[in-house]
Design a protein around this motif. Structure first.
Motif: not given
Length: 507
Positions: A27, A29, A45-47
């Protein structure tokens, strides 16, 4: 102020938003924090699950489709960072970029497209920062920390907050999938071979294992659902070592179709979940810790923690966060005065109990702006679910219960069910007494701390005395007497109000 696309030490908290981009094997992030401090708050917060390391074991190169997706999303992240007026951004790449033949070319292309400078972490760097993350969220952690990414597993010994031996191993589930075709027996053999070469990890036997990483957080969520745990917060979710090994082993041997039926599990996470569970099972069975305590704080938080000065790292993250909340949301400031005022009710408390009481006092004015009918409920739920560090689930429940009583005056209500499921009778009674004392303090002075400083509580064998100077006698009223009586009753005493007259000068 222009965004700083580099990594440098910070001797003190940095005002303005800071960002960390973590480019992992599975991932990528982006997390944007309100500022660099002992208790930073994530404001974004983004993944994205790109799977950069998906083909690494077989080809030695990054996954082409993952590279394409990563470049697209890093370009997006860069635009978001600029739009959010971030003053500092650090970009950290781990195992996949570190080990891939085309890792440096990927870094150069990211720089060309976005202007972002990527720091490729060594395995030692990655292990150290993961351990620093655990310590930032659990000061004094003692045992073994393990950070599972898509391409590697980092293991670090912790001795009451001191980082010891550390290593990185190629046991990430993406690599295991390629090297063993996802076969459990073959993967078990590979994992056990690597762990057997690390005799020092047995130092954690009978202590605590701290799992870090998205796949292991997904397992924690699944266990919470199965156990019907009353607080769905990953950080400091604690399981007995044997139970954790048994649960992880069960998940590792489930078919994908069975796992797809489990609520709350990302479909893209399903691809690696079984092998992630297998790694957890083998580590726990090898190390035999008494407890498995999940940490929501890992490499990103460890990176920020390491940037702080030693003095700031020594600060209590819970009390730092509560102090900032009191300053931001309280009406009158100097809320720590209440902690001194309530101290006579809790003679003989240990250091941690005093720390929790101080935190509750700092949070005692949290709900003042809510609708009166819902203040108790809002304060309870907000505190129970806040992203605090340095606190376990039972301690959360204690703080939330004390705040509920501060506004309601009782322990009645279905809203308290999660707390009652986590607290024993003693802590519940202590939270009740503290909540009633906070309620009395706010009623007596309206929250004006300078007025409260001129009063005192005295706990005797039979009476609880509220002592006021003669010129403050007007503060006494029916509501004050009623709330003093409620507090005294909870302490098995009777309440009395003592007005102290000023001594007359001779002559």
């Amino acid at each position: 102020m222009p965004t700083q696309h580099h990594r440098q030490a910070a001797d003190q908290p940095l005002e303005g938003r800071v960002a960390v981009i973590d480019i992992g094997s599975n991932s990528i992030r982006l997390v944007v924090y309100d500022r660099l401090s002992r208790s930073p708050t994530a404001v974004f917060n983004e993944k994205v699950l790109c799977g950069l390391g998906k083909t690494l074991e077989r080809t030695g190169r990054l996954n082409p489709e993952g590279v394409k997706q990563a470049l697209e999303n890093l370009t997006r992240f860069q635009r978001l960072i600029d739009g959010m007026q971030v003053v500092r951004v650090d970009v950290l790449a781990t195992a996949a970029v570190r080990d891939a033949a085309d890792g440096e070319a990927f870094v150069a292309e990211v720089k060309r497209r976005t202007g972002l400078d990527i720091q490729i972490l060594t395995g030692t760097d990655e292990a150290r920062l993961a351990a620093m993350g655990v310590l930032s969220g659990t000061p004094g952690a003692d045992g073994l920390a393990g950070d599972l990414g898509g391409g590697s597993l980092e293991l670090v010994t912790l001795d009451r907050g001191i980082i010891g031996q550390q290593t990185t191993t190629p046991l990430g589930p993406l690599r295991l999938m390629e090297s063993t075709d996802g076969k459990i027996a073959a993967a078990t053999k590979v994992i056990d071979q690597h762990l057997s070469a690390l005799p020092w990890i047995h130092e954690a036997r009978g202590r605590t294992f701290y799992p870090v990483g998205g796949s292991w957080r997904a397992l924690a969520k699944m266990h919470m659902e199965q156990a019907n745990h009353p607080v769905h917060i990953i950080h400091h979710y604690s399981i007995a070592g044997d139970d954790a090994a048994g649960f992880a082993g069960l998940i590792a041997r489930q078919s994908r179709s069975s796992l797809e039926k489990v609520p709350g599990v990302s479909r893209r996470r399903l691809e690696t979940l079984s092998l992630a569970a297998l790694v957890l099972e083998r580590v726990v069975r090898t190390v035999q810790p008494a407890r498995v305590v999940f940490s929501a704080f890992g490499l990103r938080e460890g990176h920020l923690f390491e940037l702080l000065s030693a003095d700031h790292r020594r600060q209590d993250p819970l009390l730092t966060a509560c102090t900032e909340i009191a300053q931001r949301l309280g009406r009158f400031g100097a809320a720590e005065t209440i902690s001194q005022w309530t101290a006579p009710l809790f003679a003989g408390e240990d250091e941690n109990a005093g720390r929790l009481r101080q935190a509750a006092c700092l949070l005692s004015d949290l709900g003042w702006a809510e609708h009166p009918d819902y203040r108790a409920e809002h304060a309870f739920l907000r505190i129970l679910r806040m992203p605090f560090a340095g606190i376990d689930h039972a301690e959360r429940a204690f703080l939330a219960t004390a705040s509920f009583v501060r506004y309601s005056g009782t322990l009645d209500g279905e809203v308290l069910a999660p707390a009652k499921g986590l607290l024993k009778d003693g802590p519940i009674q202590r939270a009740y007494i503290l909540g009633l004392a906070l309620r009395l303090a706010q009623t007596l002075t309206g929250g004006a701390m300078m007025m409260l400083q001129r009063t005192a509580l005295r706990l005797g064998d039979e009476k609880l005395s509220l002592i006021l100077p003669e010129d403050a006698a007007a503060l006494v009223g029916e509501a004050v007497q009623r709330r003093l009586d409620s507090l005294a009753k909870a302490l098995n005493r009777s309440g009395e109000i003592i007005i102290q007259t000023a001594p007359k000068l001779a002559g």
